[in-house]
Scaffold this active site. Structure first.
Site, PDB file in Angstrom:
ATOM      1  N   HIS A 139       0.827  -1.216   0.000  1.00 36.10           N
ATOM      2  CA  HIS A 139       0.000   0.000   0.000  1.00 36.10           C
ATOM      3  C   HIS A 139       0.861   1.266   0.000  1.00 36.10           C
ATOM      4  O   HIS A 139       0.365   2.340  -0.326  1.00 36.10           O
ATOM      5  CB  HIS A 139      -1.039  -0.008   1.123  1.00 36.10           C
ATOM      6  CG  HIS A 139      -0.520   0.228   2.507  1.00 36.10           C
ATOM      7  ND1 HIS A 139      -0.143  -0.790   3.361  1.00 36.10           N
ATOM      8  CD2 HIS A 139      -0.333   1.363   3.204  1.00 36.10           C
ATOM      9  CE1 HIS A 139       0.239  -0.269   4.512  1.00 36.10           C
ATOM     10  NE2 HIS A 139       0.132   1.034   4.451  1.00 36.10           N
ATOM     11  N   ASP A 175       1.147  -7.816   2.069  1.00 32.99           N
ATOM     12  CA  ASP A 175       1.308  -6.378   1.844  1.00 32.99           C
ATOM     13  C   ASP A 175       2.789  -5.978   1.678  1.00 32.99           C
ATOM     14  O   ASP A 175       3.369  -5.351   2.544  1.00 32.99           O
ATOM     15  CB  ASP A 175       0.666  -5.639   3.032  1.00 32.99           C
ATOM     16  CG  ASP A 175       0.382  -4.179   2.731  1.00 32.99           C
ATOM     17  OD1 ASP A 175       0.937  -3.662   1.752  1.00 32.99           O
ATOM     18  OD2 ASP A 175      -0.388  -3.563   3.491  1.00 32.99           O
ATOM     19  N   SER A 198       4.086   1.944   8.454  1.00 30.77           N
ATOM     20  CA  SER A 198       3.892   0.901   7.457  1.00 30.77           C
ATOM     21  C   SER A 198       5.189   0.661   6.719  1.00 30.77           C
ATOM     22  O   SER A 198       5.858   1.616   6.317  1.00 30.77           O
ATOM     23  CB  SER A 198       2.811   1.295   6.474  1.00 30.77           C
ATOM     24  OG  SER A 198       1.588   0.935   7.014  1.00 30.77           O
TER      25      SER A 198
HETATM   26  N1  ARG Z   1      -4.515   0.343   7.645  1.00 34.18           N
HETATM   27  C1  ARG Z   1      -3.200   0.284   7.117  1.00 34.18           C
HETATM   28  C2  ARG Z   1      -2.551   1.676   7.132  1.00 34.18           C
HETATM   29  O1  ARG Z   1      -3.064   2.584   7.718  1.00 34.18           O
HETATM   30  C3  ARG Z   1      -3.152  -0.374   5.794  1.00 34.18           C
HETATM   31  C4  ARG Z   1      -3.803   0.367   4.673  1.00 34.18           C
HETATM   32  C5  ARG Z   1      -3.753  -0.282   3.324  1.00 34.18           C
HETATM   33  N2  ARG Z   1      -4.596  -1.445   3.209  1.00 34.18           N
HETATM   34  C6  ARG Z   1      -5.893  -1.383   2.852  1.00 34.18           C
HETATM   35  N3  ARG Z   1      -6.564  -2.490   2.826  1.00 34.18           N
HETATM   36  N4  ARG Z   1      -6.483  -0.249   2.566  1.00 34.18           N
HETATM   37  O2  ARG Z   1      -1.870   2.131   6.277  1.00 34.18           O
HETATM   38  N1  ASP Z   2      -1.134   1.144   8.060  1.00 31.18           N
HETATM   39  C1  ASP Z   2      -0.415   2.227   8.692  1.00 31.18           C
HETATM   40  C2  ASP Z   2       0.613   2.854   7.767  1.00 31.18           C
HETATM   41  O1  ASP Z   2       0.424   2.929   6.589  1.00 31.18           O
HETATM   42  C3  ASP Z   2       0.202   1.781   9.965  1.00 31.18           C
HETATM   43  C4  ASP Z   2      -0.720   1.989  11.104  1.00 31.18           C
HETATM   44  O2  ASP Z   2      -1.429   3.016  11.134  1.00 31.18           O
HETATM   45  O3  ASP Z   2      -0.720   1.150  11.988  1.00 31.18           O
HETATM   46  O4  ASP Z   2       1.579   3.449   8.178  1.00 31.18           O
END
Ligand code: ARG
Ligand code: ASP
Length: 714
Positions: free
Chosen positions: A90, A226, A648
């Site tokens: 991502h 990921d 991330s």
């Molecule tokens: N929640 C994670 C972060 O804040 C992963 C985001 C990407 N994945 C997704 N399914 N949208 O970046």
């Molecule tokens: N998914 C988040 C990121 O892209 C990490 C988090 O917020 O835990 O940095």
């Protein structure tokens, strides 16, 4: 006796609670290293960070947009002598998207460069290495006194900071940046080397890289592959250089070794990277505003926008490609904030903070000098925050309504530059560039539907005091105005828009400003700045109260170890591999496997499609040397490190400093950790490096990349 045992257990629990909280500074790790060793770490503080660069932190990178080099949007690590860098799928998705088209759909199919010539460059991202960090508080606060006005104080501080930054940048050729810590009580300098030629090497199909999609996002159990691989390029002298065919792979002085062995619950884990923002030390009333006012505004508008966009994506493949990354970022914040407000309520954070404030008040009143210093702080701060909150709510409503309309947002940017002092030539170049980016990913039908829905929401909920004039008559009454303006605007027709702005001269400005959408946007922009100006004034005051409130907490709870809030600077976090118990009678195990991917597979649900090849490899149990003792293949694991957005792609290390995984998310119940870390439910989610190796080797057939890496043998 029983009481003694219980209170001893209480202390133990309190210790272990504290053990996982915190994002620590690499150059102050001496304060943590004892605890880290007790938890299982085999390294010294110098092995983790030192100026001489032969340390783990010198192989960790921050990902930046080239025009914002000090806001790290993700983290990553160098895993080969020739500059291979691994981060999350991502984090690299916008780059993959830039190189994708209907003919070469790398988002859907994945991409693997089979040699260096095939690696895809010309991207607008860079990576930075932290070369040094130090405390410069004394220099930054030189000339500052307690009796100064806030305005004067900030002027002195900003001028001191610029001097330090230019002195260091000029003398080293590196990039120096000073950031504020502990709510503007301390200041530390970070010195970076920033590489600007970063090329895409390999990425799995989105069905793997984002498996589970927005359904599983922020949720455990997780089965997402990921990851994405890039390579840093440098000039012939191994220095940072702009993208050029002459550049060569960066020769890394240090890179991470990989531990591809099976992991176990309880194993020590350490993370490094660039966490973006946390606010752990806010007062109860600011938490109440977040939980009950700000978060609900974002959650409601974005939730509905996402439903509309996804409907359009399902109906039209071209919209699917254009909106994949846009919808991901909308959905990500929407779901996080929904989890955050629920977590804050469930863990009674407001009440807990009130109790701490009561203790602080008692501590203040018990002593005359403290009363002199802090006697009115809590009252003054409460009053000023109420002022700030009123403006912030109004501003957020405009942000989440009108500036979430893609065309109004573009129109507003164009208005700003038209009014600026740039030359006509500069204006033409800038705007035409924006138009190119805009139309490449734009669908009017989608934008219209979203804008109309948002406008209705706004009319129902906005504080009438701040509603822009032309909508004012419509309050409490059916909207629809904005949608019509979008369709009538010159921006609705890309040919017309390009022609207008390619030939732009000062003379055409009047005509453009008479476009109905430009007129309407002018009103929105005016309403917005009417809110923003007093809001910023109030924010300066609340920031100053927060500085004193932070100071108060550190003095009042002097035996607690305080970590500074995340601010996009380099940090180290640690914990162990562990499951958690989200609710009564529910307990989660810390590992997921490929078997779980196959269980979730559902061809009718976009988020849960699994590529045939992965199914075949799973069926044949063809996991090579990466499989577990029970012949399963681990996909993700959970650990108890304190992380936030920006972490991330952060490398997860074992006790010897070898790479075991990539951080990519947190669990739903614990997303409140940005405001209050709670060790019972705040966990981070990592992709296991075994899955990465398996995928590159067995699925992508890119063995040459594995050969570049160093995998530790016993
Ligand atoms: N929640 C994670 C972060 O804040 C992963 C985001 C990407 N994945 C997704 N399914 N949208 O970046
Ligand atoms: N998914 C988040 C990121 O892209 C990490 C988090 O917020 O835990 O940095």
């Amino acid at each position: 006796m029983k009481r003694l045992i219980t209170s001893f257990l209480g202390i133990l629990l309190a210790l272990s609670v504290r053990a996982n909280e915190g994002m620590w500074l690499p150059f102050l790790l001496e304060n943590n290293i004892g605890e880290m060793s007790e938890m299982g770490l085999h390294l010294s503080a110098d092995d983790i960070y030192s100026i001489n660069q032969q340390c783990l932190s010198s192989a960790v990178v921050g990902f930046v947009d080239l025009d914002r080099p000090y806001s790290h949007f993700c983290s990553g690590s160098v895993i080969s002598a020739l500059g291979l860098v691994i981060t999350n799928h991502h984090c690299g998705l916008s780059v993959v998207q830039q190189h994708s088209s209907l003919e070469n759909d790398y988002i859907t199919n994945g991409f693997w460069a089979m040699n260096q010539a095939e690696e895809l460059g010309g991207n607008d991202i860079g990576v930075c290495f932290l070369r040094r960090m130090e405390d410069v508080t004394a220099q930054v606060l030189e000339g500052v006194s307690d009796t100064m006005t806030i305005k004067r104080r900030n002027e002195v501080i900003n001028s001191n900071i610029s001097q330090i930054e230019s002195r260091v940048s000029d003398s080293t050729g590196l990039k120096a940046h000073v950031d504020a810590f502990y709510c503007n009580n301390e200041y530390y300098l970070s010195v970076y080397e920033i590489f600007e030629d970063v090329r895409l090497v390999g990425t799995p199909p989105i069905s793997v890289g984002k498996f589970g999609g927005d359904t599983d996002n922020w949720v455990w159990p997780r089965h997402t592959g990921d990851f994405t691989i890039f390579r840093i390029y440098a000039d012939s002298l191994n220095r940072p250089a702009k993208y050029s065919a002459e550049n060569v792979p960066y020769r890394a002085s240090n890179y991470l070794k990989i531990n591809a062995k099976e992991k176990h619950e309880g194993d020590f884990v350490m993370l490094m990277g660039y966490p973006g923002t946390t606010n752990e030390y806010l007062p109860s009333f600011a938490i109440a505003a977040t939980q009950d006012v700000y978060d609900p505004i974002v959650v409601s508008g974005r939730g509905k926008s996402i439903d509309i966009i996804k409907e359009r994506m399902r109906a039209d493949k071209a919209v699917m490609i254009k909106y994949t990354s846009k919808v991901a970022s909308l959905a990500n914040a929407w779901k996080k904030l929904d989890g955050e407000r629920r977590g804050l309520a469930a863990k009674r954070v407001i009440e807990k903070k009130r109790e701490r404030e009561r203790l602080m008040s008692e501590w203040i009143t018990a002593d005359a000098a403290r009363t002199e210093k802090y006697g009115t702080l809590l009252d003054d701060y409460t009053k000023e925050y109420a002022v700030y909150q009123k403006y912030r709510r109004a501003k957020l409503q405009i942000d989440e309504t009108f500036y979430k309309s893609e065309m109004i947002n573009l129109c507003s940017d164009i208005r700003t530059i038209l009014q600026s002092g740039s030359s006509d030539e500069e204006k033409r170049t800038k705007i035409v560039g924006w138009l190119r980016d805009f139309y490449a990913d734009y669908d009017l039908k989608t934008d219209l539907a979203v804008t109309q829905m948002l406008e209705l929401e706004y009319l129902e909920n906005a504080d009438t005091l701040y509603v822009p004039n032309s909508l004012r008559g419509a309050v409490g009454f059916i909207g629809g105005l904005t949608g019509k303006l979008l369709q009538k605007s010159l921006l609705a027709d890309s040919t017309k828009a390009f022609a207008t702005f390619r030939n732009y001269t000062q003379k055409s400005r009047k005509k453009i400003e008479n476009d109905p959408l430009f007129k309407f946007t002018a009103e929105i922009d005016a309403a917005y700045s009417n809110i923003k100006t007093p809001m910023q004034k109030s924010l300066k005051k609340t920031d100053d109260f927060q500085r004193l409130f932070m100071q108060l907490q550190r003095e009042c709870f002097a035996d607690k170890r305080f970590f500074p809030d995340a601010n996009s600077t380099f940090r180290v976090a640690y914990g162990q591999i562990s499951g958690y118990r989200p609710t009564d009678a529910v307990s989660y195990a810390p590992f997921t496997t490929l078997g779980g991917v196959i269980e979730k597979c559902d061809l009718d649900v976009y988020d849960y499609t699994v590529p045939d090849r992965l199914k075949q490899l799973s069926e044949a149990r063809d996991f090579g040397p990466y499989c577990n003792a029970d012949s399963s293949l681990t996909v993700c694991f959970l650990s108890t490190c304190h992380t936030t957005g920006g972490n991330s792609g952060s490398p997860a290390f074992d006790a010897d400093g070898n790479l075991i995984g990539l951080n990519f998310d947190r669990v739903w119940e614990g997303t409140m950790s940005d405001l209050q870390f709670d060790a019972d439910i705040c966990c981070n989610i990592c992709l296991d490096i075994r899955f990465v190796l398996f995928f590159i080797d067995k699925y992508a057939g890119a063995r040459h990349l594995i050969d570049e890496m160093e995998i530790v043998k016993d």
